[in-house]
Design an enzyme around this catalytic site. Structure first.
Site, PDB file in Angstrom:
ATOM      1  N   ARG A 192       0.814  -1.238   0.000  1.00  0.00           N
ATOM      2  CA  ARG A 192       0.000   0.000   0.000  1.00  0.00           C
ATOM      3  C   ARG A 192       0.839   1.277   0.000  1.00  0.00           C
ATOM      4  O   ARG A 192       0.375   2.353   0.358  1.00  0.00           O
ATOM      5  CB  ARG A 192      -0.986   0.030   1.173  1.00  0.00           C
ATOM      6  CG  ARG A 192      -1.987  -1.108   1.142  1.00  0.00           C
ATOM      7  CD  ARG A 192      -3.269  -0.740   1.875  1.00  0.00           C
ATOM      8  NE  ARG A 192      -4.184  -1.865   1.849  1.00  0.00           N
ATOM      9  CZ  ARG A 192      -4.231  -2.797   2.805  1.00  0.00           C
ATOM     10  NH1 ARG A 192      -3.459  -2.701   3.850  1.00  0.00           N
ATOM     11  NH2 ARG A 192      -5.077  -3.793   2.699  1.00  0.00           N
ATOM     12  N   LYS A 197       3.649  11.651 -11.043  1.00  0.00           N
ATOM     13  CA  LYS A 197       2.755  10.864 -11.895  1.00  0.00           C
ATOM     14  C   LYS A 197       3.419   9.520 -12.163  1.00  0.00           C
ATOM     15  O   LYS A 197       4.573   9.478 -12.611  1.00  0.00           O
ATOM     16  CB  LYS A 197       2.511  11.575 -13.224  1.00  0.00           C
ATOM     17  CG  LYS A 197       1.465  12.651 -13.168  1.00  0.00           C
ATOM     18  CD  LYS A 197       1.152  13.139 -14.575  1.00  0.00           C
ATOM     19  CE  LYS A 197       0.116  14.235 -14.557  1.00  0.00           C
ATOM     20  NZ  LYS A 197      -0.104  14.795 -15.912  1.00  0.00           N
ATOM     21  N   GLU A 231      10.537  17.843 -24.610  1.00  0.00           N
ATOM     22  CA  GLU A 231       9.914  18.307 -23.357  1.00  0.00           C
ATOM     23  C   GLU A 231      10.536  19.628 -22.898  1.00  0.00           C
ATOM     24  O   GLU A 231       9.876  20.461 -22.283  1.00  0.00           O
ATOM     25  CB  GLU A 231      10.048  17.247 -22.253  1.00  0.00           C
ATOM     26  CG  GLU A 231       9.337  15.922 -22.548  1.00  0.00           C
ATOM     27  CD  GLU A 231       7.824  15.940 -22.285  1.00  0.00           C
ATOM     28  OE1 GLU A 231       7.273  17.005 -21.959  1.00  0.00           O
ATOM     29  OE2 GLU A 231       7.202  14.860 -22.425  1.00  0.00           O
ATOM     30  N   LYS A 288       8.594  23.114 -13.811  1.00  0.00           N
ATOM     31  CA  LYS A 288       7.739  21.979 -13.430  1.00  0.00           C
ATOM     32  C   LYS A 288       7.440  22.022 -11.927  1.00  0.00           C
ATOM     33  O   LYS A 288       6.300  21.800 -11.510  1.00  0.00           O
ATOM     34  CB  LYS A 288       8.389  20.652 -13.802  1.00  0.00           C
ATOM     35  CG  LYS A 288       7.516  19.487 -13.406  1.00  0.00           C
ATOM     36  CD  LYS A 288       7.315  18.476 -14.462  1.00  0.00           C
ATOM     37  CE  LYS A 288       6.214  17.506 -14.076  1.00  0.00           C
ATOM     38  NZ  LYS A 288       6.195  16.318 -14.891  1.00  0.00           N
ATOM     39  N   GLU A 313      -3.403  17.919 -10.862  1.00  0.00           N
ATOM     40  CA  GLU A 313      -3.870  18.338 -12.188  1.00  0.00           C
ATOM     41  C   GLU A 313      -5.356  18.670 -12.215  1.00  0.00           C
ATOM     42  O   GLU A 313      -6.122  18.146 -13.032  1.00  0.00           O
ATOM     43  CB  GLU A 313      -3.535  17.265 -13.236  1.00  0.00           C
ATOM     44  CG  GLU A 313      -3.582  17.840 -14.659  1.00  0.00           C
ATOM     45  CD  GLU A 313      -3.057  16.888 -15.706  1.00  0.00           C
ATOM     46  OE1 GLU A 313      -1.907  16.442 -15.569  1.00  0.00           O
ATOM     47  OE2 GLU A 313      -3.777  16.603 -16.656  1.00  0.00           O
ATOM     48  N   ARG A 318      -1.743  22.327 -14.051  1.00  0.00           N
ATOM     49  CA  ARG A 318      -0.803  21.265 -14.431  1.00  0.00           C
ATOM     50  C   ARG A 318      -1.109  20.689 -15.815  1.00  0.00           C
ATOM     51  O   ARG A 318      -0.214  20.166 -16.488  1.00  0.00           O
ATOM     52  CB  ARG A 318      -0.784  20.155 -13.366  1.00  0.00           C
ATOM     53  CG  ARG A 318       0.260  19.097 -13.668  1.00  0.00           C
ATOM     54  CD  ARG A 318       0.568  18.204 -12.487  1.00  0.00           C
ATOM     55  NE  ARG A 318       1.573  17.218 -12.882  1.00  0.00           N
ATOM     56  CZ  ARG A 318       2.153  16.366 -12.068  1.00  0.00           C
ATOM     57  NH1 ARG A 318       1.844  16.366 -10.784  1.00  0.00           N
ATOM     58  NH2 ARG A 318       3.058  15.518 -12.513  1.00  0.00           N
ATOM     59  N   ASN A 371       0.812  19.336 -20.533  1.00  0.00           N
ATOM     60  CA  ASN A 371       0.467  18.328 -21.531  1.00  0.00           C
ATOM     61  C   ASN A 371       0.402  18.895 -22.947  1.00  0.00           C
ATOM     62  O   ASN A 371      -0.219  18.295 -23.828  1.00  0.00           O
ATOM     63  CB  ASN A 371      -0.869  17.670 -21.171  1.00  0.00           C
ATOM     64  CG  ASN A 371      -0.712  16.738 -19.996  1.00  0.00           C
ATOM     65  OD1 ASN A 371       0.178  15.901 -19.985  1.00  0.00           O
ATOM     66  ND2 ASN A 371      -1.564  16.892 -19.003  1.00  0.00           N
ATOM     67  N   HIS A 387       0.629  16.528 -25.809  1.00  0.00           N
ATOM     68  CA  HIS A 387       0.529  15.158 -25.296  1.00  0.00           C
ATOM     69  C   HIS A 387      -0.753  14.445 -25.719  1.00  0.00           C
ATOM     70  O   HIS A 387      -0.742  13.225 -25.886  1.00  0.00           O
ATOM     71  CB  HIS A 387       0.650  15.148 -23.765  1.00  0.00           C
ATOM     72  CG  HIS A 387       2.054  15.354 -23.272  1.00  0.00           C
ATOM     73  ND1 HIS A 387       2.802  16.462 -23.577  1.00  0.00           N
ATOM     74  CD2 HIS A 387       2.854  14.564 -22.509  1.00  0.00           C
ATOM     75  CE1 HIS A 387       3.998  16.355 -23.009  1.00  0.00           C
ATOM     76  NE2 HIS A 387       4.057  15.208 -22.359  1.00  0.00           N
ATOM     77  N   HIS A 393       0.033  11.179 -27.349  1.00  0.00           N
ATOM     78  CA  HIS A 393      -0.367   9.867 -26.820  1.00  0.00           C
ATOM     79  C   HIS A 393      -1.142   9.083 -27.878  1.00  0.00           C
ATOM     80  O   HIS A 393      -0.994   7.858 -27.994  1.00  0.00           O
ATOM     81  CB  HIS A 393      -1.206  10.033 -25.557  1.00  0.00           C
ATOM     82  CG  HIS A 393      -0.412  10.462 -24.357  1.00  0.00           C
ATOM     83  ND1 HIS A 393      -0.983  10.875 -23.187  1.00  0.00           N
ATOM     84  CD2 HIS A 393       0.927  10.530 -24.151  1.00  0.00           C
ATOM     85  CE1 HIS A 393      -0.031  11.187 -22.306  1.00  0.00           C
ATOM     86  NE2 HIS A 393       1.122  10.991 -22.876  1.00  0.00           N
ATOM     87  N   HIS A 417       8.345   8.670 -26.770  1.00  0.00           N
ATOM     88  CA  HIS A 417       7.376   9.626 -26.227  1.00  0.00           C
ATOM     89  C   HIS A 417       7.703  11.062 -26.662  1.00  0.00           C
ATOM     90  O   HIS A 417       6.826  11.814 -27.110  1.00  0.00           O
ATOM     91  CB  HIS A 417       7.357   9.499 -24.703  1.00  0.00           C
ATOM     92  CG  HIS A 417       6.479  10.497 -24.025  1.00  0.00           C
ATOM     93  ND1 HIS A 417       5.116  10.543 -24.222  1.00  0.00           N
ATOM     94  CD2 HIS A 417       6.770  11.512 -23.167  1.00  0.00           C
ATOM     95  CE1 HIS A 417       4.612  11.540 -23.508  1.00  0.00           C
ATOM     96  NE2 HIS A 417       5.582  12.138 -22.858  1.00  0.00           N
TER      97      HIS A 417
HETATM   98  N1  GLY Z   1       4.320  15.248 -17.813  1.00  0.00           N
HETATM   99  C1  GLY Z   1       3.259  16.074 -17.423  1.00  0.00           C
HETATM  100  C2  GLY Z   1       3.035  16.137 -15.952  1.00  0.00           C
HETATM  101  O1  GLY Z   1       3.831  15.619 -15.189  1.00  0.00           O
HETATM  102  O2  GLY Z   1       2.067  16.688 -15.503  1.00  0.00           O
END
Ligand code: GLY
Length: 363
Positions: free
Chosen positions: A120, A142, A184, A226, A236, A240, A244, A247, A251, A264
């Protein structure tokens, strides 16, 4: 070189991002971050061969177990996660252990998710060895694995106890991976720092030649942005999402092409061009600004054009994006260079028309 330290604050505390040279073998630095006696290092075979020894030197007083996962996004799966858990169980690790992710984004996401689930939740340290992981994926908590239907669909927010970005590891990074990381870096300039875009245009050659001072500046600038955003919006629920940029398209490109075909960062690069083109069609960016973005991405050796998956397939894949709200895909677009917005307020015809023009009608 002394490390530079940045801080990420989150709901349950804070942790450092350390950036510099020679950090992997720094016993004092690693010991402070990782009091646990039993450690499980997760890495790729090639990274473990190149850099595992240095890390072990910095942790000589611990019981170290390691588990190696194959390289490539196609291995960021529930099976990959189960492999880490199996290794931890086989090693008899209790809740007082900690995990270390030594590698790029795939290792970081897998290890972080395993750490979120094992007993956990156990602590984990991010030791990113790719530019992409150093500037983005290792920071912010994330963690996820992919599903055949979509990227990062199964995961958790689980913050690391720290991020140790040793720029020495970039000396062995393949060129293609270095370029993928630059996508990035360019992202931060486009969403929130127009001056950084000027700097990137002036110093791209230094970055491609891996000059340490340029790399360190780019990593620190990216991580600073960041850390600021994650500190304000860890889960997010707002700002946040701007991280993206490119993205949602990216994606879809990764999933639609088959995981591992496009890196990526490559998919994000082509996705940022799509976002810039749509921003232009909406009257926010000029054609000259889109040309500027395309030129930088091309000079970085990254793709500007998406694969011809077809508009219908792209829209189908984008519908599973985590930014979908009330059945509508929200997109990160550019109001201007250095200012992004996340919006569902765009004409569907504009998005479909863009995708038909740039990814094809069929699919
Ligand atoms: N890579 C985008 C984020 O960490 O929110």
């Amino acid at each position: 070189m002394n490390p530079t330290r940045l801080e990420v604050t989150h709901a349950n505390g804070r942790y450092p991002i350390m950036v510099g040279s020679g950090l992997l073998s720094s016993t004092s630095l690693l010991s402070d971050l990782l009091p646990a006696k039993d450690l499980m290092v997760v890495s790729h075979p090639s990274i473990w061969t190149l850099w595992g020894g240095r890390l072990l030197a910095g942790l000589a007083d611990r019981r170290i177990h390691h588990h190696l996962v194959p390289e490539g996004e196609q291995h960021k799966t529930l099976d990959g996660l189960a492999g880490i858990v199996d290794a931890a169980v086989a090693a008899g690790l209790n809740r007082d252990c900690a995990f270390i992710a030594l590698g790029g984004g795939v290792v970081g996401d897998l290890t972080g998710f395993a750490a979120a689930c094992y007993q956990r939740g156990v602590p984990f340290l991010q030791v990113p060895t790719t530019l992409l992981a150093q500037v983005d994926s290792s920071v912010g908590g994330k963690t996820a694995v992919d599903h055949p239907g979509g990227k990062n669909l199964i995961g958790a927010f689980h913050q690391p106890v720290g991020v140790v970005a040793d720029i020495d590891t970039l000396t062995t990074l393949p060129d293609r991976e270095l370029r993928a990381g630059l996508a990035e870096v360019i992202k931060y300039a486009l969403i929130m720092d127009a001056d950084f875009l000027d700097w990137l245009e002036a110093h791209l050659a230094d970055l491609l030649e891996r000059r340490p001072a340029a790399l360190e500046y780019a990593i620190l600038t990216s991580c600073r942005h960041k850390a600021t955003i994650v500190g304000r919006d860890e889960r997010e629920s707002g700002e946040r999402a701007l991280l993206n940029l490119g993205h949602t398209f990216g994606h879809a490109i990764e999933t639609g092409s088959g995981y591992g075909e496009w890196l990526h960062g490559e998919a994000v690069a082509a996705g940022m061009v799509l976002a810039a083109e749509l921003s232009c069609r909406l009257g926010w960016l000029s054609a000259v600004e889109v040309g500027r973005i395309r030129a930088l991405i091309k000079r970085a050796g990254l793709p500007c054009d998406p694969p011809r998956l077809g508009a219908a397939r792209m829209l189908e894949l984008m519908a599973l994006d985590k930014k979908v709200l009330g059945g509508r895909v929200r997109l990160v677009l550019l109001k201007r260079i250095g200012q992004a917005i996340c919006t569902a307020d765009y004409p569907d015809d504009a998005l479909r028309g863009l995708l038909e023009d740039l990814t094809g009608m069929q699919g």
